[in-house]
Motif scaffolding. Sequence first.
Motif, short mmCIF file in Angstrom:
data_model
loop_
_atom_site.label_atom_id
_atom_site.label_comp_id
_atom_site.label_asym_id
_atom_site.label_seq_id
_atom_site.Cartn_x
_atom_site.Cartn_y
_atom_site.Cartn_z
N VAL A 25 0.77 -1.08 -0.01
CA VAL A 25 0.06 -0.18 0.00
C VAL A 25 0.96 1.38 0.05
O VAL A 25 0.67 2.36 -0.77
N VAL A 26 1.83 1.23 0.83
CA VAL A 26 2.64 2.41 1.01
C VAL A 26 3.63 2.93 -0.07
O VAL A 26 3.89 3.85 -0.47
N LEU A 27 4.08 1.68 -0.88
CA LEU A 27 4.92 1.79 -1.98
C LEU A 27 4.44 2.57 -3.20
O LEU A 27 5.05 3.01 -3.83
N VAL A 28 2.79 2.30 -3.39
CA VAL A 28 2.31 2.72 -4.43
C VAL A 28 1.16 3.83 -4.08
O VAL A 28 0.31 4.00 -4.53
N SER A 29 1.86 4.47 -3.23
CA SER A 29 0.79 5.74 -2.43
C SER A 29 1.32 7.04 -3.01
O SER A 29 2.34 7.25 -3.64
N ALA A 30 0.47 7.91 -3.03
CA ALA A 30 0.66 9.40 -3.51
C ALA A 30 1.77 9.91 -2.60
O ALA A 30 2.77 10.60 -3.21
N ASP A 31 2.01 9.61 -1.41
CA ASP A 31 3.15 10.04 -0.54
C ASP A 31 4.35 9.44 -1.03
O ASP A 31 5.57 10.38 -1.01
N PHE A 32 4.75 8.44 -1.67
CA PHE A 32 5.84 8.00 -2.11
C PHE A 32 6.43 8.94 -3.45
O PHE A 32 7.69 8.88 -3.78
N LEU A 33 5.63 9.78 -3.99
CA LEU A 33 6.15 10.78 -5.01
C LEU A 33 6.55 11.97 -4.46
O LEU A 33 7.19 12.88 -5.08
N LYS A 34 6.39 12.35 -3.13
CA LYS A 34 6.88 13.25 -2.31
C LYS A 34 8.37 13.18 -1.75
O LYS A 34 8.34 12.33 -0.93
#
Length: 273
Positions: A116-125
């Motif tokens: 979930v976290v690896l393909v989250s919007a946060d990972f682009l920040k």
Amino acid sequence: MSPGDEHEAAGGYAGTGHTRTRLPDNEPYGARRGGRSSSRSLVTVVGVVVLLIAAIAFANRGGDDSTSTEESASGPEATSTAASGERPVDSKSGGVPAGFGHDRQGAESAAANYAVVLVSADFLKPVRRTEIVRQVFVADKQAALEGKFNQTYSKEFLKNVGLDAKGNATAGSTYVSRTMPIGTKVTTYSDTGATVEVWCTGVFGTTGERSTNPVTSDWFTMTLQLRWADGDWKIESFSQEDGPAPVPGDDRASSADDMAKAVEEYGGFTYAR
């Protein structure tokens, strides 16, 4: 790695052995795509964002499987994804679940939450990505991976998908990247390492009237090599491939405003067996 290189990588992921296969736009799969076929290049950009993580070639993938045990040739039992009754893990300050059980089910829970976290919007920040890398990957991989991720998610790449240098969408738009695990499967397990496959679906894209990346859905399977380190399961390497995907249904697409509102109002889950 440039955005153009990522488009090439989407055809055959560097170092992963996985190849993307696109179905032709004909019946029955193409029947309900409507206007999406006319903007295929735009959808491809979304696909690159979703599957970009699979384009990175990880060094020294996996651990020593000499002491691991494999599932039977007939595959996992039907009860393998039944609830165990264990309480979900607690989350650290970063919001990423941690403290997984030192057993097979703990490895499955870790893999589902990490997918979930690896393909989250946060990972682009950039700032948030650094925090995530240092929290979910084994210590000896963090520095190299952080450098690779920063190179991959460059300012130019972020600009091409409608985000600024900090990974934020423009005013009036919302970048959506939400992943939902469907099931997990342990293919190898030992006290020191595990390989877990996580079957996922998700919604990805950018809302807004001027968006060139409309929110769409995707199905994929992520394979995570985990290592027991520092009292928890951590990622050593991972890869991703398409599907399995069902035939698209007849659901009417929601407006960009409805999608943005849904993302803001509905929270995610902590996954546990």
